[in-house]
Structures are given as C-alpha cells and as structure tokens.
Design a protein around this motif. Structure first.
Motif, PDB file in Angstrom:
ATOM      1  N   PRO A   1      48.780  -4.183  42.963  1.00 49.91           N
ATOM      2  CA  PRO A   1      47.514  -4.889  42.818  1.00 49.91           C
ATOM      3  C   PRO A   1      47.736  -6.396  42.629  1.00 49.91           C
ATOM      4  O   PRO A   1      48.755  -6.795  42.069  1.00 49.91           O
ATOM      5  CB  PRO A   1      46.891  -4.261  41.572  1.00 49.91           C
ATOM      6  CG  PRO A   1      48.042  -3.742  40.771  1.00 49.91           C
ATOM      7  CD  PRO A   1      49.075  -3.328  41.769  1.00 49.91           C
TER       8      PRO A   1
ATOM      9  N   THR B   1      47.394 -10.032  41.091  1.00 48.82           N
ATOM     10  CA  THR B   1      47.099 -10.620  39.773  1.00 48.82           C
ATOM     11  C   THR B   1      46.518 -12.021  39.972  1.00 48.82           C
ATOM     12  O   THR B   1      46.588 -12.593  41.062  1.00 48.82           O
ATOM     13  CB  THR B   1      48.377 -10.766  38.913  1.00 48.82           C
ATOM     14  OG1 THR B   1      49.187 -11.795  39.497  1.00 48.82           O
ATOM     15  CG2 THR B   1      49.152  -9.472  38.820  1.00 48.82           C
TER      16      THR B   1
ATOM     17  N   ASP C   1      38.601  -2.833  46.568  1.00 49.46           N
ATOM     18  CA  ASP C   1      38.351  -2.500  45.166  1.00 49.46           C
ATOM     19  C   ASP C   1      36.842  -2.668  44.924  1.00 49.46           C
ATOM     20  O   ASP C   1      36.367  -3.766  44.638  1.00 49.46           O
ATOM     21  CB  ASP C   1      39.172  -3.472  44.296  1.00 49.46           C
ATOM     22  CG  ASP C   1      39.096  -3.174  42.813  1.00 49.46           C
ATOM     23  OD1 ASP C   1      38.186  -2.442  42.397  1.00 49.46           O
ATOM     24  OD2 ASP C   1      39.945  -3.704  42.072  1.00 49.46           O
TER      25      ASP C   1
ATOM     26  N   ASN D   1      40.299 -11.580  37.198  1.00 43.46           N
ATOM     27  CA  ASN D   1      39.933 -10.619  38.240  1.00 43.46           C
ATOM     28  C   ASN D   1      38.913  -9.653  37.663  1.00 43.46           C
ATOM     29  O   ASN D   1      39.113  -9.116  36.557  1.00 43.46           O
ATOM     30  CB  ASN D   1      41.159  -9.777  38.639  1.00 43.46           C
ATOM     31  CG  ASN D   1      42.082 -10.522  39.580  1.00 43.46           C
ATOM     32  OD1 ASN D   1      41.720 -11.542  40.144  1.00 43.46           O
ATOM     33  ND2 ASN D   1      43.284  -9.992  39.756  1.00 43.46           N
TER      34      ASN D   1
ATOM     35  N   GLY E   1      40.437  -2.035  39.640  1.00 46.13           N
ATOM     36  CA  GLY E   1      41.888  -1.864  39.685  1.00 46.13           C
ATOM     37  C   GLY E   1      42.299  -0.734  40.616  1.00 46.13           C
ATOM     38  O   GLY E   1      43.485  -0.397  40.721  1.00 46.13           O
ATOM     39  N   LYS E   2      41.310  -0.154  41.307  1.00 48.74           N
ATOM     40  CA  LYS E   2      41.590   1.004  42.157  1.00 48.74           C
ATOM     41  C   LYS E   2      41.054   0.738  43.564  1.00 48.74           C
ATOM     42  O   LYS E   2      39.922   0.279  43.707  1.00 48.74           O
ATOM     43  CB  LYS E   2      40.862   2.208  41.538  1.00 48.74           C
ATOM     44  CG  LYS E   2      41.185   3.516  42.171  1.00 48.74           C
ATOM     45  CD  LYS E   2      40.437   4.651  41.456  1.00 48.74           C
ATOM     46  CE  LYS E   2      40.437   5.920  42.270  1.00 48.74           C
ATOM     47  NZ  LYS E   2      39.766   5.861  43.556  1.00 48.74           N
TER      48      LYS E   2
ATOM     49  N   TRP F   1      43.284  -4.672  46.221  1.00 49.09           N
ATOM     50  CA  TRP F   1      42.688  -4.236  44.961  1.00 49.09           C
ATOM     51  C   TRP F   1      43.320  -5.049  43.846  1.00 49.09           C
ATOM     52  O   TRP F   1      44.399  -5.624  44.010  1.00 49.09           O
ATOM     53  CB  TRP F   1      42.798  -2.721  44.749  1.00 49.09           C
ATOM     54  CG  TRP F   1      44.169  -2.138  44.689  1.00 49.09           C
ATOM     55  CD1 TRP F   1      44.912  -1.889  43.580  1.00 49.09           C
ATOM     56  CD2 TRP F   1      44.961  -1.688  45.811  1.00 49.09           C
ATOM     57  NE1 TRP F   1      46.116  -1.328  43.936  1.00 49.09           N
ATOM     58  CE2 TRP F   1      46.171  -1.197  45.289  1.00 49.09           C
ATOM     59  CE3 TRP F   1      44.763  -1.665  47.200  1.00 49.09           C
ATOM     60  CZ2 TRP F   1      47.180  -0.679  46.100  1.00 49.09           C
ATOM     61  CZ3 TRP F   1      45.771  -1.161  48.010  1.00 49.09           C
ATOM     62  CH2 TRP F   1      46.964  -0.677  47.461  1.00 49.09           C
TER      63      TRP F   1
ATOM     64  N   ASP G   1      44.612  -6.333  39.980  1.00 44.21           N
ATOM     65  CA  ASP G   1      45.190  -6.031  38.662  1.00 44.21           C
ATOM     66  C   ASP G   1      44.169  -6.577  37.672  1.00 44.21           C
ATOM     67  O   ASP G   1      43.922  -7.787  37.632  1.00 44.21           O
ATOM     68  CB  ASP G   1      46.542  -6.739  38.517  1.00 44.21           C
ATOM     69  CG  ASP G   1      47.187  -6.457  37.160  1.00 44.21           C
ATOM     70  OD1 ASP G   1      46.442  -6.340  36.169  1.00 44.21           O
ATOM     71  OD2 ASP G   1      48.422  -6.364  37.095  1.00 44.21           O
TER      72      ASP G   1
ATOM     73  N   SER H   1      44.198  -6.053  34.332  1.00 40.65           N
ATOM     74  CA  SER H   1      44.648  -5.919  32.945  1.00 40.65           C
ATOM     75  C   SER H   1      44.346  -7.173  32.121  1.00 40.65           C
ATOM     76  O   SER H   1      44.145  -7.084  30.911  1.00 40.65           O
ATOM     77  CB  SER H   1      46.135  -5.556  32.885  1.00 40.65           C
ATOM     78  OG  SER H   1      46.869  -6.435  33.678  1.00 40.65           O
ATOM     79  N   LYS H   2      44.291  -8.336  32.773  1.00 44.96           N
ATOM     80  CA  LYS H   2      44.005  -9.565  32.004  1.00 44.96           C
ATOM     81  C   LYS H   2      42.577  -9.502  31.436  1.00 44.96           C
ATOM     82  O   LYS H   2      42.354  -9.814  30.265  1.00 44.96           O
ATOM     83  CB  LYS H   2      44.184 -10.801  32.891  1.00 44.96           C
ATOM     84  CG  LYS H   2      44.017 -12.108  32.141  1.00 44.96           C
ATOM     85  CD  LYS H   2      44.226 -13.327  33.044  1.00 44.96           C
ATOM     86  CE  LYS H   2      43.911 -14.619  32.300  1.00 44.96           C
ATOM     87  NZ  LYS H   2      43.761 -15.768  33.218  1.00 44.96           N
TER      88      LYS H   2
ATOM     89  N   LYS I   1      36.156  -3.598  30.706  1.00 46.85           N
ATOM     90  CA  LYS I   1      36.769  -2.680  31.666  1.00 46.85           C
ATOM     91  C   LYS I   1      35.648  -1.990  32.440  1.00 46.85           C
ATOM     92  O   LYS I   1      34.630  -1.618  31.834  1.00 46.85           O
ATOM     93  CB  LYS I   1      37.555  -1.619  30.878  1.00 46.85           C
ATOM     94  CG  LYS I   1      38.521  -0.803  31.687  1.00 46.85           C
ATOM     95  CD  LYS I   1      39.264   0.122  30.706  1.00 46.85           C
ATOM     96  CE  LYS I   1      40.337   0.963  31.247  1.00 46.85           C
ATOM     97  NZ  LYS I   1      40.354   1.616  32.439  1.00 46.85           N
TER      98      LYS I   1
END
Ligand code: NAD
Ligand code: WQD
Length: 341
Positions: free
Chosen positions: A136, A138, A233, A264, A268-269, A304, A306, A308-309, A317
């Motif tokens: 993914p 970033t 995504d 982002n 994430g998928k 797609w 990332d 996580s940030k 989320k």
C-alpha cells in the motif's frame, strides 16, 4: 461552539461532512456557488440532523466578495475546503477552467484569513501518487508527475498550503488524500448527484441497475491484478466525512507537530472492478449487466492506501465495507428515482 466554514458544502462529500459536523456539535456555514450541486441539499441535510445549516451562495473566485464574507464572519475557527472542479477528463479538455477555479478559490480563502487563527482542512486525492511503485502507498511515497490538470491542481495546492502554513504562524493545515469515495448517507437523503453520464464506476453501476444506462463496461481485464480488472481503495463517504472531524479535533487540540500534515484516507484494502460489481449484486440482490471492454486511457492499474498514519495520529479508521457502500449507493439511486431529484 466552534463555527466551521464548509466550502463546497452542498456537494457530495461536503454535504455528508456537514451532517457529521452538526452531529458532533459544530456550527456550520456553507459557501457554495451551486456550480455542481443543488440548493435542495440544504433541506435534505435539515431532514437528517434537524438543523438547517447557514448558507451563502458565493463564488470563491470572486476575491472581494470572499474577503468580505470572511471579514463579516470573525467567529469562523476552521475551514474545510471542498470547493473545486473535479472531473479528470474535462480538466484535460479545459485546463484553464481547472487552474482558475481550483487555485483562485484556494488563494482567495487563504488570503481572507490573513492575521487570523485558522484550522484548514484540504480535500486532496490519491491521484497525486499516480501508479505507486510500492503498495500500500504511504504518505511518504513520491508525488508523481500529474496525469491531468485536475491532479496537478491537487499537487500544487498542497505545495501552496505547505508554504503558506509555514509562513503564517496562525495557520494549521491538514491535507487529506482521499482514495475513491463512494456510497451515500444511510438515510438515503443525500448522496452523489453526477451531471450527465457518470464517469465514475459506482454511479454508473447504480444508474445502469435502475435502467437509466445500458450495461456497464469493465475497462480492461488484462491488468496485472488477481482477476485482471483494476484495483482501487473504495471508501464510504460517511467514513470519509468523519475523517474531517478527526482532523479538526487534532488541530483544535494543538496536537500537530508541524504546520502542515498529510493523511491518506482510505480503507487500506483494494477491490477490483469485478469485485465491486459482485458486491453490488450480493448486497442489493439486483443483477447487473456488464461487458468487458478495452482499457480506459490514463487509468492506474492498482492503488490502495497505507492508512496507519490516520489511525495512529487522527484516531480514525474506516468502519464500512464495500457491501455497505453498494447498499447505500443503491438506496440513494432509488430515492433519486422516486423523488425526481
Ligand atoms: P462536488 O462537485 O460534489 O462538490 C464540490 C462543490 O464545490 C460543488 O457543490 C460546487 O458547486 C462547489 N464549487 C466548485 N467551485 C466553486 C467555487 N469557485 N466557489 C464556490 N463553490 C464552488 O465534489 P465532491 O466529490 O464532493 O468533491 C469535493 C472535493 O473532494 C473536491 O475538492 C474534489 O476534488 C475532492 N476529491 C473528490 C474525490 C471524488 O472522487 N469525489 C476524490 C478525491 C478528492
Ligand atoms: C474506478 C475503476 C475504472 C467506470 C477518479 C479520479 C481520481 C479521484 C477518484 C478525485 C477504474 C473502472 C469505471 C466504468 C469501469 N477523483 N471503471 N467502468 O479512475 O479510480 O478515480 O475518481 O480526486 O482522481 O481519477 O475512479 O470511479 O472513474 O474508476 O470499469 O464505467 O472503475 O477503469 O478502474 P478512478 P472511477
């Protein structure tokens, strides 16, 4: 209570964000020139939240009127700036229309807040990554040369915002890079209202299913992806709207380590075009007709994010999946069809 200016607030993502802002206790004022949206959206928002947002019809490219409006609203503490032209294909045909609208509106707004404290949230796009080398992708991935004037307006706007935030101690700026926003509010009272033949996948699917369009063409099944169709995504517009609240909260809490930050905003998928078609049929019980066609020029093979940030720093989320996106998009299409919206 903080007062938030939502530019482009009668548009697709803006209207969903207004609902989330009101539900979170913010006072909202919308500015829109109704170039790509309807005034009726104000009543729709009111039906959902019970609160009619303040509205000012204004073209943000009009500098004197924009300066005057901001001056007359000294209690605005935050801006979510959605207003822009967004059709990639049209931007290739009419680049100046895009550079003029997307830059003049941004520059006028930033100018109008000179000397004032402001939390600024900007609508950016995963289009800035082009086809990423690593997935993914970033926020640190290199920004590729834009494939369209529209994409270029997002890249340059981020540079304008970075430089402006660093030069003005009172500006805190967050740029949200959306992946592919789809779906509609669960009430089915607001959603996307494409003008003419939809260029994007999900509105084409719902219009095809309701009989406004013929079969869907899948643009290529020979890509280097599991089923050969392109992967994106997709993010539910309500999840996306909530990310704006999380960004504002971060700014208000003084939690930004830098004057300008990028996040982002996706799930994430990745989902392929064929998977989206399947998810639509499965979640709605409505059969779609589709055919495989040639690739569409300029399409990215797969992307797609990332995310996580955003999860770590914004505490945000995405909760909804592709089937939720399809079900809600379909409910909205049925609503528009019944109500001649
Ligand atoms: P939209 O067209 O539905 O909403 C934009 C709104 O801005 C419209 O109501 C339009 O009338 C208004 N507007 C445009 N120019 C204006 C001006 N000069 N003055 C005042 N109002 C003006 O679009 P959307 O899908 O809600 O997108 C919102 C933002 O998100 C845009 O900046 C877009 O580039 C960005 N974005 C959208 C997507 C997407 O796929 N929808 C993806 C990534 C980023
Ligand atoms: C999705 C997938 C198509 C229609 C665009 C902008 C991007 C961003 C979001 C603003 C692709 C396929 C589509 C159809 C199909 N906007 N498709 N048949 O191209 O990922 O992104 O909107 O920032 O900048 O470029 O979205 O919905 O057009 O396409 O097969 O009739 O569906 O090839 O793989 P895209 P999309």
């Amino acid at each position: 209570m903080s007062k938030i200016l939502v530019t482009g607030g009668t548009g697709y993502i803006g209207s969903h964000t207004v609902v989330e802002l009101q539900n979170s206790g913010y006072e909202v004022v919308i500015v829109d020139n109704l170039d790509n949206s309807s005034i009726k959206i104000l009543d729709q928002i009111t039906q959902i939240t019970g609160i009619k947002p303040d509205f000012q019809e204004l073209d943000l490219c009009d500098e004197p009127k924009t300066l005057e409006f901001i001056k007359n609203n000294p209690d605005i503490t935050g801006v979510i700036h959605f207003a822009a032209h967004k059709a990639v294909g049209e931007s290739v045909q009419l680049p100046l229309k895009y550079y003029r609208n997307n830059f003049f509106s941004l520059i006028n707004l930033l100018t109008a807040f000179a000397g004032r404290e402001v939390n600024f949230v900007f609508s950016s796009s995963c289009t800035v990554y082009g086809q990423p080398d690593v997935l993914p992708v970033t926020e640190e991935a290199p920004v590729k040369k834009a494939e369209s004037p529209y994409g270029n307006t997002k890249q340059i706007a981020e540079e304008v915002l970075f430089e402006t935030a660093n030069a003005n101690k009172n500006y805190r700026v967050i740029s949200l890079r959306y992946f592919n926003p789809v779906g509609a509010h669960e009430s089915a009272l607001i959603g996307e209202l494409p003008i003419g033949v939809p260029q994007n996948l999900v509105p084409f699917i719902t219009q095809s299913a309701i009989g406004k369009r013929g079969p869907i063409t899948v643009f290529g099944n020979d890509y280097n992806t599991p089923d050969g169709s392109c992967v994106r995504d997709y993010i539910h517009v309500v999840d996306l709207a909530k990310a704006h609240i999380a960004a504002l909260r971060r700014q208000e809490a003084g939690k930004m380590p830098a004057k300008f930050e990028i996040f982002n905003i996706g799930t994430g998928k990745g989902s392929s075009v064929l998977e989206v078609i399947n998810a639509f049929e499965k979640s709605t019980g409505v059969k779609l007709e589709y055919k495989i066609g040639p690739r569409r020029e300029g399409d990215i093979e797969k992307v797609w994010g990332d995310v996580s940030k955003a999860e770590k720093e914004l505490g945000w989320k995405a909760k909804l999946g592709v089937e939720d996106m399809m079900r809600s998009a379909w409910a909205w299409e049925e609503y528009i069809n019944k109500n001649l919206f």
